[in-house]
Design a protein around this motif. Sequence first.
Motif, PDB file in Angstrom:
ATOM      1  N   GLN A  82     -16.611  -0.108  -5.756  1.00 64.06           N
ATOM      2  CA  GLN A  82     -16.990  -0.758  -6.753  1.00 64.06           C
ATOM      3  C   GLN A  82     -16.017  -0.905  -7.708  1.00 64.06           C
ATOM      4  OE1 GLN A  82     -19.651  -3.164  -7.401  1.00 64.06           O
ATOM      5  NE2 GLN A  82     -18.424  -3.672  -9.077  1.00 64.06           N
ATOM      6  N   MET A  83     -15.308  -2.042  -8.270  1.00 65.05           N
ATOM      7  CA  MET A  83     -14.190  -2.107  -8.836  1.00 65.05           C
ATOM      8  C   MET A  83     -14.406  -2.906 -10.216  1.00 65.05           C
ATOM      9  SD  MET A  83     -10.978  -2.196  -6.537  1.00 65.05           S
ATOM     10  CE  MET A  83     -11.263  -4.147  -5.862  1.00 65.05           C
ATOM     11  N   ASN A  84     -14.483  -2.483 -11.375  1.00 63.33           N
ATOM     12  CA  ASN A  84     -14.878  -3.202 -12.666  1.00 63.33           C
ATOM     13  C   ASN A  84     -13.651  -3.109 -13.520  1.00 63.33           C
ATOM     14  OD1 ASN A  84     -17.294  -3.144 -11.856  1.00 63.33           O
ATOM     15  ND2 ASN A  84     -17.851  -1.107 -12.609  1.00 63.33           N
ATOM     16  N   ASP A  85     -13.751  -4.269 -14.329  1.00 56.96           N
ATOM     17  CA  ASP A  85     -12.912  -4.337 -15.620  1.00 56.96           C
ATOM     18  C   ASP A  85     -11.604  -4.446 -14.722  1.00 56.96           C
ATOM     19  OD1 ASP A  85     -11.338  -2.455 -18.390  1.00 56.96           O
ATOM     20  OD2 ASP A  85     -11.458  -4.540 -17.967  1.00 56.96           O
ATOM     21  N   LEU A  86     -11.288  -5.324 -13.850  1.00 57.06           N
ATOM     22  CA  LEU A  86      -9.966  -5.409 -13.278  1.00 57.06           C
ATOM     23  C   LEU A  86      -8.763  -5.682 -13.961  1.00 57.06           C
ATOM     24  CD1 LEU A  86     -11.431  -6.465  -9.767  1.00 57.06           C
ATOM     25  CD2 LEU A  86     -10.201  -4.247 -10.096  1.00 57.06           C
ATOM     26  N   LYS A  87      -7.637  -5.001 -13.982  1.00 54.10           N
ATOM     27  CA  LYS A  87      -6.467  -5.238 -14.418  1.00 54.10           C
ATOM     28  C   LYS A  87      -5.160  -5.874 -13.519  1.00 54.10           C
ATOM     29  CE  LYS A  87      -7.493  -1.319 -17.470  1.00 54.10           C
ATOM     30  NZ  LYS A  87      -8.176  -2.188 -18.314  1.00 54.10           N
ATOM     31  N   PRO A  88      -4.322  -6.517 -14.052  1.00 58.16           N
ATOM     32  CA  PRO A  88      -3.160  -7.055 -13.283  1.00 58.16           C
ATOM     33  C   PRO A  88      -2.688  -6.141 -12.246  1.00 58.16           C
ATOM     34  CG  PRO A  88      -3.153  -8.083 -15.477  1.00 58.16           C
ATOM     35  CD  PRO A  88      -4.032  -7.165 -15.477  1.00 58.16           C
ATOM     36  N   ASP A  89      -2.274  -4.893 -12.849  1.00 52.09           N
ATOM     37  CA  ASP A  89      -1.989  -3.592 -12.197  1.00 52.09           C
ATOM     38  C   ASP A  89      -2.569  -3.289 -10.993  1.00 52.09           C
ATOM     39  OD1 ASP A  89      -0.364  -1.910 -15.017  1.00 52.09           O
ATOM     40  OD2 ASP A  89       0.311  -3.649 -13.675  1.00 52.09           O
ATOM     41  N   ASP A  90      -4.122  -3.765 -11.007  1.00 47.92           N
ATOM     42  CA  ASP A  90      -4.726  -3.274  -9.700  1.00 47.92           C
ATOM     43  C   ASP A  90      -4.498  -4.259  -8.397  1.00 47.92           C
ATOM     44  OD1 ASP A  90      -7.531  -3.046 -12.006  1.00 47.92           O
ATOM     45  OD2 ASP A  90      -6.394  -1.223 -11.027  1.00 47.92           O
ATOM     46  N   THR A  91      -3.397  -5.277  -8.775  1.00 49.64           N
ATOM     47  CA  THR A  91      -3.151  -6.180  -7.643  1.00 49.64           C
ATOM     48  C   THR A  91      -2.775  -5.348  -6.445  1.00 49.64           C
ATOM     49  OG1 THR A  91      -2.978  -8.142  -8.955  1.00 49.64           O
ATOM     50  CG2 THR A  91      -1.722  -8.076  -7.156  1.00 49.64           C
ATOM     51  N   ALA A  92      -3.137  -5.314  -5.350  1.00 45.01           N
ATOM     52  CA  ALA A  92      -2.548  -4.558  -4.182  1.00 45.01           C
ATOM     53  C   ALA A  92      -3.435  -4.776  -2.929  1.00 45.01           C
ATOM     54  CB  ALA A  92      -2.928  -2.927  -4.581  1.00 45.01           C
ATOM     55  N   VAL A  93      -3.118  -4.237  -1.802  1.00 43.36           N
ATOM     56  CA  VAL A  93      -3.777  -4.212  -0.690  1.00 43.36           C
ATOM     57  C   VAL A  93      -4.761  -3.123  -0.562  1.00 43.36           C
ATOM     58  CG1 VAL A  93      -3.972  -4.034   1.963  1.00 43.36           C
ATOM     59  CG2 VAL A  93      -2.288  -5.678   0.491  1.00 43.36           C
ATOM     60  N   TYR A  94      -5.919  -3.084  -0.275  1.00 38.23           N
ATOM     61  CA  TYR A  94      -6.549  -1.931  -0.277  1.00 38.23           C
ATOM     62  C   TYR A  94      -7.168  -1.472   0.869  1.00 38.23           C
ATOM     63  CZ  TYR A  94      -7.125  -2.150  -5.497  1.00 38.23           C
ATOM     64  OH  TYR A  94      -6.783  -2.380  -6.853  1.00 38.23           O
ATOM     65  N   THR A  95      -7.188  -0.450   1.186  1.00 36.30           N
ATOM     66  CA  THR A  95      -7.284   0.242   2.704  1.00 36.30           C
ATOM     67  C   THR A  95      -8.280   1.304   2.684  1.00 36.30           C
ATOM     68  OG1 THR A  95      -5.037  -0.523   3.223  1.00 36.30           O
ATOM     69  CG2 THR A  95      -6.342   1.125   4.776  1.00 36.30           C
ATOM     70  N   CYS A  96      -9.301   1.435   3.543  1.00 35.68           N
ATOM     71  CA  CYS A  96     -10.269   2.440   3.745  1.00 35.68           C
ATOM     72  C   CYS A  96      -9.416   3.395   4.892  1.00 35.68           C
ATOM     73  CB  CYS A  96     -11.691   2.278   3.878  1.00 35.68           C
ATOM     74  SG  CYS A  96     -11.604   1.144   5.378  1.00 35.68           S
ATOM     75  N   ALA A  97      -9.963   4.589   4.804  1.00 36.08           N
ATOM     76  CA  ALA A  97      -9.459   5.815   5.769  1.00 36.08           C
ATOM     77  C   ALA A  97     -10.635   6.793   6.090  1.00 36.08           C
ATOM     78  CB  ALA A  97      -8.211   6.426   5.253  1.00 36.08           C
ATOM     79  N   ALA A  98     -10.608   7.271   7.257  1.00 36.12           N
ATOM     80  CA  ALA A  98     -11.601   8.335   7.669  1.00 36.12           C
ATOM     81  C   ALA A  98     -10.847   9.416   7.861  1.00 36.12           C
ATOM     82  CB  ALA A  98     -12.489   7.856   8.552  1.00 36.12           C
ATOM     83  N   GLY A  99     -11.381  10.620   7.621  1.00 39.48           N
ATOM     84  CA  GLY A  99     -10.682  11.907   7.996  1.00 39.48           C
ATOM     85  C   GLY A  99     -11.375  13.108   7.794  1.00 39.48           C
ATOM     86  N   THR A 100     -10.617  14.426   7.657  1.00 35.70           N
ATOM     87  CA  THR A 100     -11.116  15.702   7.587  1.00 35.70           C
ATOM     88  C   THR A 100     -11.216  16.291   6.011  1.00 35.70           C
ATOM     89  OG1 THR A 100      -8.880  16.368   8.048  1.00 35.70           O
ATOM     90  CG2 THR A 100     -10.363  16.173   9.914  1.00 35.70           C
ATOM     91  N   THR A 101     -10.671  15.315   5.011  1.00 38.22           N
ATOM     92  CA  THR A 101     -10.678  16.081   3.985  1.00 38.22           C
ATOM     93  C   THR A 101     -11.220  15.439   2.725  1.00 38.22           C
ATOM     94  OG1 THR A 101      -9.078  17.205   2.087  1.00 38.22           O
ATOM     95  CG2 THR A 101      -8.324  15.285   3.832  1.00 38.22           C
ATOM     96  N   LEU A 102     -11.699  15.914   1.684  1.00 37.73           N
ATOM     97  CA  LEU A 102     -12.221  15.064   0.640  1.00 37.73           C
ATOM     98  C   LEU A 102     -11.102  14.954  -0.541  1.00 37.73           C
ATOM     99  CD1 LEU A 102     -14.772  13.930  -0.832  1.00 37.73           C
ATOM    100  CD2 LEU A 102     -14.925  16.218  -2.050  1.00 37.73           C
ATOM    101  N   TYR A 103      -9.999  15.572  -0.097  1.00 39.58           N
ATOM    102  CA  TYR A 103      -8.733  15.518  -1.164  1.00 39.58           C
ATOM    103  C   TYR A 103      -7.412  14.944  -0.487  1.00 39.58           C
ATOM    104  CZ  TYR A 103     -12.103  18.470  -3.449  1.00 39.58           C
ATOM    105  OH  TYR A 103     -13.131  19.128  -4.109  1.00 39.58           O
ATOM    106  N   PRO A 104      -7.417  13.892   0.088  1.00 36.28           N
ATOM    107  CA  PRO A 104      -6.344  13.301   0.781  1.00 36.28           C
ATOM    108  C   PRO A 104      -5.312  12.537  -0.181  1.00 36.28           C
ATOM    109  CG  PRO A 104      -8.093  11.520   1.042  1.00 36.28           C
ATOM    110  CD  PRO A 104      -8.674  12.766   0.037  1.00 36.28           C
ATOM    111  N   ASP A 105      -4.779  13.220  -1.226  1.00 36.81           N
ATOM    112  CA  ASP A 105      -3.933  12.383  -2.155  1.00 36.81           C
ATOM    113  C   ASP A 105      -2.709  11.858  -1.519  1.00 36.81           C
ATOM    114  OD1 ASP A 105      -5.167  14.839  -3.487  1.00 36.81           O
ATOM    115  OD2 ASP A 105      -5.135  13.716  -5.084  1.00 36.81           O
ATOM    116  N   ASP A 106      -2.244  12.337  -0.689  1.00 30.24           N
ATOM    117  CA  ASP A 106      -1.062  11.801   0.139  1.00 30.24           C
ATOM    118  C   ASP A 106      -1.575  11.190   1.330  1.00 30.24           C
ATOM    119  OD1 ASP A 106       0.656  14.841   1.334  1.00 30.24           O
ATOM    120  OD2 ASP A 106      -1.553  13.999   1.432  1.00 30.24           O
ATOM    121  N   GLY A 107      -2.707  11.048   1.938  1.00 35.52           N
ATOM    122  CA  GLY A 107      -3.221  10.627   2.874  1.00 35.52           C
ATOM    123  C   GLY A 107      -2.980  11.492   4.171  1.00 35.52           C
TER     124      GLY A 107
END
Length: 123
Positions: A82-107
Amino acid sequence: HVDLVESGGGSVQVGDSLRLTCTIREHTFSEYAMAWFRQAPGKEREFLAAISWLGAMTYYADSLQGRFTISRDKPKLVLYLQMNDLKPDDTAVYTCAAGTTLYPDDGYGMNSWGKGTPVTVSS
């Protein structure tokens, strides 16, 4: 490898809201966590939020300032952003991922990726 399909992106105005969906196209799901990332034109991929599939623990990038909320529907095998109060800087391609960690900061630790859904925010 898990088949993930994003939907819900589109073109919106500044201040609007969007809810992105990531559908897990499997009969069962056994990964520990799922996450949302985005990549803006000319920029590196950016981690946004992650959630543990069973316990729904969440972890967010500091930069979101509370505007985005990650959630999941276990019986439906669906992940949301859920994305609220969207801004121009939010323009991007959004991707989901699944894996083994809750902290995948760099994927790191994400084993499966969707193809993404584009979001464009206009002022």
